[in-house]
Design a protein around this motif. Structure first.
Motif, short mmCIF file in Angstrom:
data_model
loop_
_atom_site.label_atom_id
_atom_site.label_comp_id
_atom_site.label_asym_id
_atom_site.label_seq_id
_atom_site.Cartn_x
_atom_site.Cartn_y
_atom_site.Cartn_z
N ARG A 102 0.84 -1.20 0.00
CA ARG A 102 0.00 0.00 0.00
C ARG A 102 0.87 1.25 0.00
O ARG A 102 0.53 2.26 -0.58
N PHE A 115 7.48 3.65 3.48
CA PHE A 115 7.82 4.90 4.17
C PHE A 115 9.28 4.89 4.59
O PHE A 115 9.81 3.87 5.00
N TYR A 159 11.67 6.98 7.40
CA TYR A 159 11.67 7.87 8.54
C TYR A 159 13.11 8.07 9.00
O TYR A 159 13.95 7.19 8.85
N THR A 180 7.06 8.99 1.38
CA THR A 180 6.18 7.86 1.09
C THR A 180 6.32 7.53 -0.39
O THR A 180 6.27 8.43 -1.23
N TYR A 185 4.76 4.80 -3.39
CA TYR A 185 3.58 3.94 -3.58
C TYR A 185 3.75 2.90 -4.67
O TYR A 185 3.11 1.84 -4.60
N HIS A 226 3.52 -0.73 4.45
CA HIS A 226 2.12 -0.85 4.83
C HIS A 226 1.45 -1.75 3.81
O HIS A 226 1.26 -1.34 2.67
N ASN A 242 -3.68 -3.36 8.84
CA ASN A 242 -3.36 -2.00 9.27
C ASN A 242 -1.96 -1.88 9.85
O ASN A 242 -1.55 -0.80 10.24
N ASP A 243 -1.23 -2.99 9.94
CA ASP A 243 0.06 -3.01 10.60
C ASP A 243 1.14 -2.47 9.69
O ASP A 243 1.43 -3.06 8.66
N MET A 244 1.74 -1.35 10.04
CA MET A 244 2.88 -0.84 9.31
C MET A 244 4.12 -1.50 9.89
O MET A 244 4.44 -1.28 11.06
N PHE A 271 7.94 -2.11 10.43
CA PHE A 271 9.21 -1.40 10.36
C PHE A 271 10.38 -2.36 10.26
O PHE A 271 10.34 -3.47 10.82
N GLY A 272 11.44 -1.92 9.58
CA GLY A 272 12.72 -2.60 9.65
C GLY A 272 13.45 -2.16 10.90
O GLY A 272 12.98 -1.27 11.64
N LEU A 292 3.80 -2.02 16.13
CA LEU A 292 2.47 -1.51 16.44
C LEU A 292 1.83 -2.31 17.57
O LEU A 292 1.79 -3.55 17.53
N GLN A 302 -4.09 0.51 17.26
CA GLN A 302 -4.47 1.62 16.40
C GLN A 302 -5.92 1.99 16.67
O GLN A 302 -6.79 1.12 16.70
N ASP A 347 -7.09 -1.94 15.23
CA ASP A 347 -6.20 -3.08 15.25
C ASP A 347 -5.51 -3.15 16.60
O ASP A 347 -4.84 -2.20 17.00
#
Lengths: 110, 116
Positions: A31, A34, A36, A49, A51, A91, A96-98, A100-101, B45, B48, B56
Motif C-alpha cells: 500500500r 515509508f 523515517y 512515502t 507507492y 504498509h 493495518n500493521d505498518m 518497520f525494519g 504496532l 491503532q 487493530d
C-alpha cells in the motif's frame, strides 16, 4: 509473512562521501513504503512515502527510490547533521500493521 | 502546528508494578497509534484507534496491556503488571486519515520505560 530487512545495520561515512541504504521487503500487496529518520531520544520523523515501483522522491541530500522488492535511500554529499537512524516501513494492503525494519544507523564524520 | 505530546518522558518501575502513559495527538487527527520500540529494533504496532474505536490491537498483550481513547482525542496506554521485557520506548503517533498508507504519521518523542 510480511518482512522488512534493512542493510547495512550501521554505516560510517566521511562528510561528502555519498552512499545508499537498502530496504528489502516481502509483502502481500504494497500500500505504501515509508522512510523515517530517528535521532537519539526522539520519535521517528517522516521523510518520504513511495507507492509504486519506479517512483522517486527527493528532499535536500536524500533521494528515495522504489522497486517491486526493495527501496533505496541515496544520500548525496552527506553532512554530520545527517547522522541518525533511518527506518524503512511497509504498509500492506491486507492489514493495518505498518511493519518497520530495524533501521540503519548512519554516522557522518566531519 | 503543535506536535504529538507524550508524557512522561522517562519512567522507572519495579517488575509487577503498573504504569500509564499519556498521548495527545495533533489536533484534528482521527487516527492514533501506540508503538513499542525495543532498543536496536524498529517500532512495533501495539494498537491503532480510529477516532475512539479500536481498528487493530492484534499485537497488544491484552493480559497486561490496555489502552483507551476517550472522546476520540487523547489516549492512555497502561501496563499492569509490568515485566522486565516491557522495557522499551513507547511511541505515540497520529495521522489525519485512516491507514498510514494514505498520509504520513507524526510521532511523539516517546516514553522510555525501564522495568527493574
Amino acid at each position: 509473512e510480511d518482512q522488512v530487512t534493512q542493510s547495512p545495520e550501521a554505516l560510517r561515512l566521511q562528510e561528502g562521501e555519498s552512499s545508499s541504504l537498502n530496504c528489502s521487503y516481502t509483502v502481500s500487496g504494497l500500500r505504501g513504503l515509508f522512510w523515517y529518520r530517528q535521532d537519539p531520544g526522539k520519535g521517528p520523523e517522516f521523510l518520504f512515502t513511495l507507492y509504486s515501483a519506479g517512483e522517486e522522491k527527493e528532499k535536500e541530500r536524500l533521494k528515495a527510490t522504489l522497486t517491486k522488492k526493495e527501496s533505496f535511500l541515496h544520500i548525496t554529499a552527506p553532512k554530520p547533521e545527517d547522522s541518525a537512524t533511518y527506518l524503512c516501513a511497509v504498509h500492506p494492503y491486507n492489514n493495518n500493521d505498518m511493519r518497520f525494519g530495524a533501521g540503519t544507523r548512519l554516522t557522518v564524520k566531519p | 502546528e503543535a506536535g504529538v505530546a507524550q508524557s512522561p518522558r522517562y519512567k522507572i518501575i519495579e517488575k509487577r508494578q503498573s504504569v500509564a502513559f499519556w498521548c495527545n495527538p495533533i489536533s484534528g487527527h482521527a487516527t492514533l497509534y501506540w508503538y513499542q520500540q525495543i532498543l536496536g529494533q524498529g517500532p512495533k504496532l501495539l494498537i491503532q484507534f480510529q477516532n475512539n474505536g479500536v481498528v487493530d490491537d492484534s499485537q497488544l498483550p491484552k493480559d497486561r496491556f490496555s489502552a483507551e481513547r476517550l472522546k476520540g482525542v487523547d489516549s492512555t496506554l497502561k501496563i499492569q503488571p509490568a515485566k522486565l521485557e516491557d522495557s522499551a520506548v513507547y511511541l505515540c503517533a497520529s495521522s489525519q486519515f485512516e491507514g498510514l498508507g494514505d498520509t504520513e504519521a507524526f510521532f511523539g518523542q516517546g516514553t522510555r520505560l525501564t522495568v527493574v
